[in-house]
Motif scaffolding. Sequence first.
Motif, PDB file in Angstrom:
ATOM      1  N   ALA A   1       0.830  -1.197   0.000  1.00 23.51           N
ATOM      2  CA  ALA A   1       0.000   0.000   0.000  1.00 23.51           C
ATOM      3  C   ALA A   1       0.866   1.250   0.000  1.00 23.51           C
ATOM      4  O   ALA A   1       0.474   2.298  -0.522  1.00 23.51           O
ATOM      5  N   THR A   2       2.057   1.144   0.580  1.00 25.13           N
ATOM      6  CA  THR A   2       3.010   2.258   0.557  1.00 25.13           C
ATOM      7  C   THR A   2       4.140   2.031  -0.446  1.00 25.13           C
ATOM      8  O   THR A   2       4.651   2.980  -1.027  1.00 25.13           O
TER       9      THR A   2
ATOM     10  N   LEU B   1      -8.074   1.606  -1.513  1.00 22.19           N
ATOM     11  CA  LEU B   1      -7.710   2.841  -0.821  1.00 22.19           C
ATOM     12  C   LEU B   1      -8.857   3.850  -0.847  1.00 22.19           C
ATOM     13  O   LEU B   1      -9.050   4.603   0.113  1.00 22.19           O
ATOM     14  N   ALA B   2      -9.629   3.869  -1.936  1.00 20.63           N
ATOM     15  CA  ALA B   2     -10.779   4.777  -1.990  1.00 20.63           C
ATOM     16  C   ALA B   2     -11.825   4.386  -0.951  1.00 20.63           C
ATOM     17  O   ALA B   2     -12.393   5.252  -0.261  1.00 20.63           O
ATOM     18  N   GLU B   3     -12.084   3.094  -0.815  1.00 20.56           N
ATOM     19  CA  GLU B   3     -13.040   2.643   0.191  1.00 20.56           C
ATOM     20  C   GLU B   3     -12.504   2.880   1.607  1.00 20.56           C
ATOM     21  O   GLU B   3     -13.253   3.207   2.525  1.00 20.56           O
ATOM     22  N   ALA B   4     -11.193   2.717   1.782  1.00 19.53           N
ATOM     23  CA  ALA B   4     -10.592   2.986   3.092  1.00 19.53           C
ATOM     24  C   ALA B   4     -10.751   4.461   3.455  1.00 19.53           C
ATOM     25  O   ALA B   4     -10.975   4.792   4.633  1.00 19.53           O
TER      26      ALA B   4
ATOM     27  N   SER C   1       5.601   2.831   7.177  1.00 22.11           N
ATOM     28  CA  SER C   1       4.587   3.077   8.204  1.00 22.11           C
ATOM     29  C   SER C   1       5.142   4.038   9.256  1.00 22.11           C
ATOM     30  O   SER C   1       6.340   4.299   9.322  1.00 22.11           O
ATOM     31  N   ARG C   2       4.267   4.539  10.087  1.00 19.93           N
ATOM     32  CA  ARG C   2       4.634   5.531  11.097  1.00 19.93           C
ATOM     33  C   ARG C   2       5.659   4.966  12.072  1.00 19.93           C
ATOM     34  O   ARG C   2       5.529   3.840  12.562  1.00 19.93           O
TER      35      ARG C   2
ATOM     36  N   GLU D   1      -0.985  -7.866  -7.153  1.00 19.21           N
ATOM     37  CA  GLU D   1       0.255  -7.075  -7.152  1.00 19.21           C
ATOM     38  C   GLU D   1       0.718  -6.764  -5.731  1.00 19.21           C
ATOM     39  O   GLU D   1       1.905  -6.495  -5.506  1.00 19.21           O
ATOM     40  N   TRP D   2      -0.217  -6.781  -4.783  1.00 16.61           N
ATOM     41  CA  TRP D   2       0.103  -6.583  -3.364  1.00 16.61           C
ATOM     42  C   TRP D   2       0.128  -7.919  -2.632  1.00 16.61           C
ATOM     43  O   TRP D   2       0.189  -7.951  -1.411  1.00 16.61           O
TER      44      TRP D   2
END
Length: 312
Positions: free
Chosen positions: A16-17, A32-35, A84-85, A298-299
């Motif tokens: 995702a990143t 990502l749009a739904e998230a 990630s953070r 792909e992920w």
Amino acid sequence: MSEILGLVALSHSPFATLLPPDGPEQPGGRFLAEAARLSEAVARLAPDAVVVIGPDHFHGNFYDAMPPFLIGVEHAVGFGDFGSRSGPLPVAGELAWALHDGLTGAGFDLSLSYALTVDHGLVQSYEMVCGVGTDIPLVPLVVNTAAPPLPTMDRCIAFGRALGDALRGAGGTGRVLVIASGGLSHWLPTNDPRDPAMAEARRHAVIHGREALRAFAVEREDRVRAMGGDPYAHVNGAWDRWFLKQLGTGESGPIAALGDAGLEERAGSGGHEIRTWLIGHAAVRAPLVWTAYEPVPEWITGMGLGATFEVH
């Protein structure tokens, strides 16, 4: 008494990143749009705290001592893997202790940390749901989904019920949202130290990784990066949709009835992460009423989302 606002559950993925989509039609774009829609719904709910249930990918826990369940009660930091953070996270300490006491009182001898390290398996979903850089206090709950011996799915469901009881009995916390992070179907190399197919260097790392934590993480990220981008990677969309539909009925028993071998056959070794969903589902005691799904080979993961409230 605390009020449980509901459950939000979603997949996570390093890609995702690492491989973000250029637009909504690119792999991962719909997820990502739904998230983002889900995050907006959560912002309207305005939780005072969140309980985040997620796995660790050998950044905080290793097979020198692998707990089935682990709660952070004071300090927590994000490891910062895969973008990630990193750094300190705001821990809801009073709530964490209330959950610890309630769970141990119910017969669950979960491990406890005053200084917990969590990786993208927990942090990515926390920020995806609550917003990047969020300061909403969290209780981090880490579940071993990496390799056997795993807590059984039935044990996870029982743990979730006890977690819900502890949440409802916690005083002074206000409105609490449960977030489950993990899954859905994805096939990963073995993490089981008993597997003769595991290379000796890899076996040493999953047992003794604390000895050279950052070096091990760099080596692991290189291997994970090499797995991404394959449009033919194995994702079982049919099973993922069945799983989401099953939690929409409010009944998780048929999922647990698969057992570990049946789950892994259908959802891969990474599919064991659905334990976090089972825990959250049992804690909230409500069916998923909103779901969204995108298979993203792909992920290397089936990317699902669900909530026990409507998302508009």
